[in-house]
Design an enzyme around this catalytic site. Structure first.
Site, PDB file in Angstrom:
ATOM      1  N   SER A  23       0.825  -1.208   0.000  1.00 49.82           N
ATOM      2  CA  SER A  23       0.000   0.000   0.000  1.00 49.82           C
ATOM      3  C   SER A  23       0.858   1.256   0.000  1.00 49.82           C
ATOM      4  O   SER A  23       0.564   2.227  -0.715  1.00 49.82           O
ATOM      5  CB  SER A  23      -0.930  -0.005   1.217  1.00 49.82           C
ATOM      6  OG  SER A  23      -1.808  -1.108   1.175  1.00 49.82           O
ATOM      7  N   ARG A  27       1.625   4.027  -3.350  1.00 46.33           N
ATOM      8  CA  ARG A  27       1.326   5.433  -3.086  1.00 46.33           C
ATOM      9  C   ARG A  27       2.576   6.289  -3.277  1.00 46.33           C
ATOM     10  O   ARG A  27       2.526   7.356  -3.905  1.00 46.33           O
ATOM     11  CB  ARG A  27       0.768   5.594  -1.668  1.00 46.33           C
ATOM     12  CG  ARG A  27      -0.685   5.150  -1.509  1.00 46.33           C
ATOM     13  CD  ARG A  27      -1.039   4.974  -0.032  1.00 46.33           C
ATOM     14  NE  ARG A  27      -2.461   4.747   0.205  1.00 46.33           N
ATOM     15  CZ  ARG A  27      -3.079   3.584   0.058  1.00 46.33           C
ATOM     16  NH1 ARG A  27      -2.394   2.531  -0.376  1.00 46.33           N
ATOM     17  NH2 ARG A  27      -4.378   3.464   0.335  1.00 46.33           N
ATOM     18  N   GLY A  94      -5.369  -3.266  -7.646  1.00 48.97           N
ATOM     19  CA  GLY A  94      -6.278  -2.192  -7.272  1.00 48.97           C
ATOM     20  C   GLY A  94      -5.551  -0.957  -6.783  1.00 48.97           C
ATOM     21  O   GLY A  94      -5.999   0.173  -7.013  1.00 48.97           O
ATOM     22  N   SER A 168     -15.002   0.602  -1.124  1.00 43.44           N
ATOM     23  CA  SER A 168     -13.538   0.553  -1.061  1.00 43.44           C
ATOM     24  C   SER A 168     -12.999   1.914  -0.660  1.00 43.44           C
ATOM     25  O   SER A 168     -13.393   2.939  -1.232  1.00 43.44           O
ATOM     26  CB  SER A 168     -12.946   0.145  -2.416  1.00 43.44           C
ATOM     27  OG  SER A 168     -11.534   0.252  -2.399  1.00 43.44           O
ATOM     28  N   ASP A 315      -7.359  -6.760   5.368  1.00 46.94           N
ATOM     29  CA  ASP A 315      -6.483  -7.772   4.769  1.00 46.94           C
ATOM     30  C   ASP A 315      -5.973  -8.761   5.809  1.00 46.94           C
ATOM     31  O   ASP A 315      -6.045  -9.978   5.623  1.00 46.94           O
ATOM     32  CB  ASP A 315      -5.307  -7.100   4.051  1.00 46.94           C
ATOM     33  CG  ASP A 315      -5.737  -6.414   2.765  1.00 46.94           C
ATOM     34  OD1 ASP A 315      -6.782  -6.808   2.203  1.00 46.94           O
ATOM     35  OD2 ASP A 315      -5.045  -5.485   2.322  1.00 46.94           O
ATOM     36  N   ARG A 346     -13.637 -13.106  -1.309  1.00 50.41           N
ATOM     37  CA  ARG A 346     -12.891 -13.773  -0.248  1.00 50.41           C
ATOM     38  C   ARG A 346     -13.783 -14.423   0.801  1.00 50.41           C
ATOM     39  O   ARG A 346     -13.363 -15.387   1.451  1.00 50.41           O
ATOM     40  CB  ARG A 346     -11.923 -12.776   0.403  1.00 50.41           C
ATOM     41  CG  ARG A 346     -10.734 -12.455  -0.480  1.00 50.41           C
ATOM     42  CD  ARG A 346      -9.828 -11.399   0.118  1.00 50.41           C
ATOM     43  NE  ARG A 346      -8.573 -11.311  -0.627  1.00 50.41           N
ATOM     44  CZ  ARG A 346      -7.675 -10.338  -0.464  1.00 50.41           C
ATOM     45  NH1 ARG A 346      -7.905  -9.373   0.412  1.00 50.41           N
ATOM     46  NH2 ARG A 346      -6.551 -10.344  -1.168  1.00 50.41           N
TER      47      ARG A 346
END
Length: 431
Positions: A23, A27, A94, A168, A315, A346
């Site tokens: 993540s 970024r 994503g 999301s 997660d 999931r």
């Protein structure tokens, strides 16, 4: 490799240096590309997802060089990509697809964004609708609200934007990173409950490292002042991936320990670091420093079932689902609706594979309830991974009780290419 057979192992013990956070990596890559100046990035995660972002940025004209010591030198483009027409294939990433959609919508260019079939099933309509509110021209090429997308040059009129927060958090993160490029004041209002709030906090923290501030009122209103520009901090390091830490910390809690992860700890800005709260609730022994965490089995030996709100650790919560196989009683994981729109559904996938091991599973729209079998887990179960890296890593923990076969183990390349080597090291098994 079509499958990987993991033998039954008796104990997990050792140290693991974490790879960089996925993540944070993507970024930082995007913000470095948009910034004024050159940024040297260290400890960048090297995986399929970060590879997709790197490939896309290079196609957009950003000069990126990997140095001999494994760092990445990113030459910022001062908020404007040199290439104004491109086709980008982003796999199932994503963390690349959503923010790039937002940024490219403001670039006055012509872009097509696509991915693997599963990415085309993952919703993006809320982000597209939000961008259209300020004048972006975006076409959903197959089904409205889903990729692939075509972005056209448009006249952007910044102002107030409303976006839903229940699908999301990446949609809001993408807007936050993109909108400073307009130079205008913008207010984003989130309707409904914002899920995965720590990931938004993570985005805001990375933006601050590049000189852009976000003001917020609770988790419903975010304000971007005018005349802000991204400026390179010069050097920047990616902290270890807290989501990836969960598998090793779980192994220590299940199979004795101690297992120590290095690269993330009490100073972490990642929400998934709160996975340790769930471990402690299950009875695990936890100790922590600024950049390390250590886990061990409960003093009494057995883990306890928990009823846990997973909104802050979407997660890492998957790891709790497999840990439930080792706990006394029924474990309930709540607030996991976002699992439905991840790399696979999931909730459905986890339910199916847990049942192969003898567990009783109740699945709802936003929860899982897991009761381990009365006797041993089913030995030599064949676990399908659904092209989902976290399914493969989660179910490796089953080997701490019985032998297990993991189908398509290579899917871990999405975020952790050498995961099974690291797992073998702490379980002292050959790989």
């Amino acid at each position: 490799m079509q499958w990987l057979d993991l033998p039954h192992v008796q104990r997990a013990q050792g140290n693991v240096r974490l790879p960089g956070s996925k993540s944070i990596s993507n970024r930082i890559l995007l913000l470095s590309a948009l910034a004024e100046g050159t940024t040297m990035v260290s400890n960048l995660l090297e995986s399929d997802d970060t590879g997709r972002m790197l490939d896309a940025l290079r196609l957009l004209g950003v000069a990126i060089v990997r140095t001999d010591d494994g760092k990445y030198r990113v030459a910022g483009c001062k908020g404007k990509f040199p290439v104004r027409e491109a086709e980008l294939f982003l796999g199932n990433a994503g963390t690349a697809f959503r923010p790039l959609t937002a940024v490219l919508a403001l670039m006055q260019g012509h872009y097509r964004l696509s991915g693997v079939p599963r990415m085309h099933e993952r919703p993006i309509g809320d982000l597209v609708d939000a961008l259209r509110q300020i004048g972006a021209v975006i076409t959903c090429l197959e089904h409205e609200g889903f990729p692939p997308l075509e972005i056209h040059p448009a006249v952007i009129r910044p102002g107030n934007i409303s976006i839903k927060g229940n699908i999301s958090s990446q949609f809001l993160s993408g807007l936050l990173m993109a909108l400073p490029l307009t130079g205008e004041p913008v207010t984003i209002v989130v309707s409904g409950t914002l899920i995965s709030q720590p990931y938004v906090a993570l985005t805001i923290a990375q933006m601050a490292r590049f000189g852009v501030q976000v003001k917020q009122e609770s988790w419903q209103r975010f304000m971007l002042p005018e005349n802000q520009t991204y400026r390179s901090p010069g050097k920047i390091a990616v902290e270890g991936d807290a989501s990836s830490a969960s598998y090793f910390l779980a192994a220590g809690a299940i199979a004795g320990g101690p297992v120590r992860i290095e690269g993330a700890g009490s100073d972490s800005c990642q929400g998934d670091i709160r996975f340790v709260e769930a471990l402690e609730a299950m009875g695990a022994r936890i100790s922590m420093g600024s950049d390390w965490i250590e886990s061990g089995a409960p003093d009494g030996g057995a883990l306890k079932a928990i009823d846990f709100d997973c909104n802050h650790i979407p997660d890492a919560a998957m790891t709790l689902a497999t840990m439930a196989l080792f706990a006394r009683g029924t474990t309930t994981l709540r607030n996991i609706a976002s699992w439905r729109v991840k790399e696979t559904d999931r909730i459905a996938a986890m339910s199916a594979e847990l049942r192969k091991l003898g567990a009783r599973v109740e699945a709802g729209d936003d929860f899982l309830r897991i009761t381990p079998p009365d006797g041993p887990l089913t030995a030599d179960a064949v676990i399908d991974t659904y092209d989902d890296h976290r399914m493969a890593m989660c179910f490796s923990l089953v080997s701490l009780s019985v032998p297990v076969r993991i189908n398509d183990p290579g899917c871990v390349a999405k975020t952790f290419p050498d995961y099974f080597e690291k797992f073998a090291a702490i379980t002292h098994t050959p790989f």
